[in-house]
Design an enzyme around this catalytic site. Structure first.
Site, PDB file in Angstrom:
ATOM      1  N   GLU A 193       5.698  -3.440   0.691  1.00 40.74           N
ATOM      2  CA  GLU A 193       5.676  -3.111  -0.748  1.00 40.74           C
ATOM      3  C   GLU A 193       4.879  -1.820  -0.856  1.00 40.74           C
ATOM      4  O   GLU A 193       3.652  -1.839  -0.917  1.00 40.74           O
ATOM      5  CB  GLU A 193       4.975  -4.220  -1.540  1.00 40.74           C
ATOM      6  CG  GLU A 193       5.688  -5.551  -1.533  1.00 40.74           C
ATOM      7  CD  GLU A 193       6.864  -5.601  -2.505  1.00 40.74           C
ATOM      8  OE1 GLU A 193       7.107  -4.606  -3.230  1.00 40.74           O
ATOM      9  OE2 GLU A 193       7.545  -6.632  -2.534  1.00 40.74           O
TER      10      GLU A 193
ATOM     11  N   GLY B  59       2.812   1.985   5.324  1.00 38.97           N
ATOM     12  CA  GLY B  59       4.031   1.268   5.724  1.00 38.97           C
ATOM     13  C   GLY B  59       4.691   1.904   6.935  1.00 38.97           C
ATOM     14  O   GLY B  59       5.235   1.208   7.803  1.00 38.97           O
TER      15      GLY B  59
ATOM     16  N   CYS C 220       1.487   0.974  -8.781  1.00 37.78           N
ATOM     17  CA  CYS C 220       2.646   1.402  -7.979  1.00 37.78           C
ATOM     18  C   CYS C 220       3.819   1.685  -8.904  1.00 37.78           C
ATOM     19  O   CYS C 220       4.685   2.501  -8.593  1.00 37.78           O
ATOM     20  CB  CYS C 220       3.004   0.338  -6.960  1.00 37.78           C
ATOM     21  SG  CYS C 220       3.194  -1.297  -7.672  1.00 37.78           S
TER      22      CYS C 220
ATOM     23  N   GLY D 294       0.831  -1.202   0.000  1.00 35.06           N
ATOM     24  CA  GLY D 294       0.000   0.000   0.000  1.00 35.06           C
ATOM     25  C   GLY D 294       0.861   1.246   0.000  1.00 35.06           C
ATOM     26  O   GLY D 294       2.006   1.228  -0.458  1.00 35.06           O
ATOM     27  N   SER D 295       0.316   2.301   0.550  1.00 41.40           N
ATOM     28  CA  SER D 295       0.991   3.588   0.513  1.00 41.40           C
ATOM     29  C   SER D 295       2.171   3.637   1.496  1.00 41.40           C
ATOM     30  O   SER D 295       2.237   2.845   2.446  1.00 41.40           O
ATOM     31  CB  SER D 295      -0.011   4.685   0.875  1.00 41.40           C
ATOM     32  OG  SER D 295      -0.557   4.409   2.149  1.00 41.40           O
TER      33      SER D 295
END
Ligand code: NAD
Length: 514
Positions: A270, A253, A304, A248-249
């Site tokens: 990720e 994270g 992404c 995700g963003s």
């Protein structure tokens, strides 16, 4: 800049019917209620409307799901890896059978055009095949011992329950990257999909349960819990979850990473990208334009790995920009399920507002904006936009931020070192590319002092990775690697074994004791 409208939108009722058909086909028996009935809405960006609602997973239900996965782990970890592979092989077969059903749901929930949605399911099939092969290749090393009559080796063992948290934009592939590998490694999985894509998660769960029943594996090997970040936090904080693999963003994270590490859990992150391509004077511009348009405008800029920054040699910048703008003008924008559409909708209004805000800031920074306008396709709740190209006088603070929308910032350079420095100055480090026919430039870009990203491509765009390689990025992208190569090692624990088959007891480093 005007871009063609190619389609009118389907009605929300029509979309609902397609969802019901697809879920029935994959064998899901999940209960779907009408809008407003339960707390978790399942919407479609195609019309921007709520299709159904579902009950979000309660903390008690999440606890039970984790307990089930932990229980299943006790037998799964000692099931021979090739037997575990049979479960993933069956999942792969079911994915082949239901490729179109699952792709329909991906298009409906994430807004991907049909070809990309089918590609996402193909990626699931590919990773299943990879994982089945891997189930016979989970090897360790034998290392030369310094002591006579001794053998030194490494063995790899299953970790435990893997908590998988995923983003909306790859609603099914990222689950499969994690799950196929985790299952053959002997782990069990609890998945918290994006709250924006609960329907695709229902379909995947139905398929993995069918696969488990077909091969006689416990259903607890893979569970799903649904809801927003608070449901995800139940995985983050649970000591029974050995690894949290979160996609995700960067913001997510930054929250998840420290919390998992505080309890000494393992974490695989990720996160967001801010991907650049360098176009050198020797580049094949025909090829570069095609690659750039797919990477920057494809998936409506919501990958992404979307190309967000173009670093062009000043000698080719005018020609390249005018060719990209011309290509953008011919991109069919509209219903992603309609044949011929190349650019579907943004996921929601917030994404649109962020795009508008970024373009306003770009203008304030002296940028020249082409495109970016909203297309009214007759449904006010849906957000269709023309991809934007912005010529920037410099790489400003704005360009250092990932705006999850189709905006391509263009900067120029005169010297390759300067271009590589521009590529590397952003905090994120996911994907990068160079377009060149000069081998020196290509090698320089991939060298130790070249691109600092997890992916560094030559003469292809920044998006569209194959599953055979390890996927992931550096710096604020989180450092995790998933999918192919030896990414499986993140899903296992390593033991170093020293075996003494002599009748002496020599100590390492020549130490004498007594
Ligand atoms: P997001 O960060 O809003 O949400 C991702 C997931 O994390 C969701 O399931 C969400 O519920 C969960 N979440 C958010 N905060 C959490 C918390 N504190 N604790 C536990 N769970 C939490 O991201 P999004 O909008 O769904 O996806 C877009 C972002 O994801 C972009 O930044 C994109 O670059 C990134 N992304 C990265 C990759 C990659 O492989 N590097 C792949 C896809 C998407």
């Amino acid at each position: 800049m005007t871009t063609m409208h190619t389609t009118t939108l389907p009605t929300t009722d029509d979309v609902r019917a397609r969802v019901r058909d697809a879920l029935r086909a994959v064998g899901s028996t999940a209960e779907l209620a009408g809008p407003g009935e339960y707390g978790l809405p399942a919407s479609t960006p195609i019309t921007g409307e709520v299709l159904f609602t579902m009950a979000a997973t309660t903390p008690e239900q999440a606890d039970a799901a984790i307990a089930e996965a932990a229980q299943a782990f006790t037998t799964w970890r000692t099931t021979p890896a090739p037997v575990r592979g049979a479960l993933v092989a069956r999942l792969g077969e079911l994915l082949v059978e239901h490729k179109a059903d699952l792709a329909t749901l991906v298009t409906i929930e994430a807004g991907k055009i049909t070809s990309e949605a089918l590609g996402e399911v193909q990626e699931m099939i590919d990773i299943c095949q990879f994982a089945v092969g891997l189930s016979r290749q989970l090897y360790g090393k034998t290392i030369a011992s310094e002591r006579p009559g001794h053998r030194l080796m490494e063995t790899w063992h299953p970790l435990g329950v893997v908590g998988v948290i995923t983003a909306f934009n790859f609603p099914v592939a990222v689950w499969s990257w994690n799950t196929a590998i985790a299952l053959v490694c002997g782990d069990t999985v609890v998945w918290k999909p994006s709250e924006l894509t609960p329907l695709t998660a229902l379909a995947c769960q139905a398929l993995i349960e069918r696969a488990a029943d077909d091969v006689g594996a416990p259903r607890g090997v893979s569970r799903v819990i649904q809801g927003d970040r608070e449901v995800g936090e139940l995985l983050v904080d649970d000591p029974r979850v050995a690894l949290v693999s979160a996609t995700g963003s960067v913001r997510m994270g930054q929250q998840v990473g420290p919390r998992v590490m505080a309890r000494f859990g393992k974490v695989l992150l990720e996160l967001g990208g801010n991907n650049a391509a360098i176009v050198t004077p020797s580049a094949d511009l025909d090829l570069a334009v095609r690659a750039i348009v797919f990477s920057a405008a494809g998936t409506a800029g919501q990958r992404c790995t979307t190309l967000r920054r173009l670093i062009v040699h000043s000698s080719v910048a005018d020609e390249l920009v005018s060719r990209i703008v011309a290509a953008y003008r011919s991109l069919p924008i509209g219903d992603p399920s309609a044949e011929g559409t190349l650019v579907g909708p943004l996921i929601h209004e917030t994404a649109y507002r962020e795009m508008v805000g970024a373009l306003e800031q770009a203008r304030a920074d002296g940028g020249e904006v082409f495109g970016g306008e909203r297309h009214d396709l007759g449904d006010e709740s849906a957000f269709y936009v023309a991809p934007a190209v912005v010529r920037m006088p410099a790489q400003t603070e704005l360009v250092h931020t990932e705006t999850f929308a189709p905006i391509l910032y263009v900067m120029t350079y005169d010297d390759l070192d300067e271009a590589i420095a521009l590529n590397n100055t952003v905090p994120q480090g996911l994907s990068s590319a160079i377009f060149t026919t000069d081998i020196r430039e290509a090698e320089r870009f991939m060298a130790a002092d070249g691109s600092d990203c997890g992916i560094a491509n030559v003469n292809i765009g920044t998006s569209g990775a194959e599953i055979g390689g390890a996927f992931g990025g550096e710096k604020h992208t989180g450092g995790g690697r998933e999918s192919g190569s030896d990414a499986w090692k993140a899903y296992m624990r390593r033991a170093t074994n020293t075996i003494n088959y002599s009748s002496d007891l020599p100590l390492a480093q020549g130490v004498h004791f007594g």
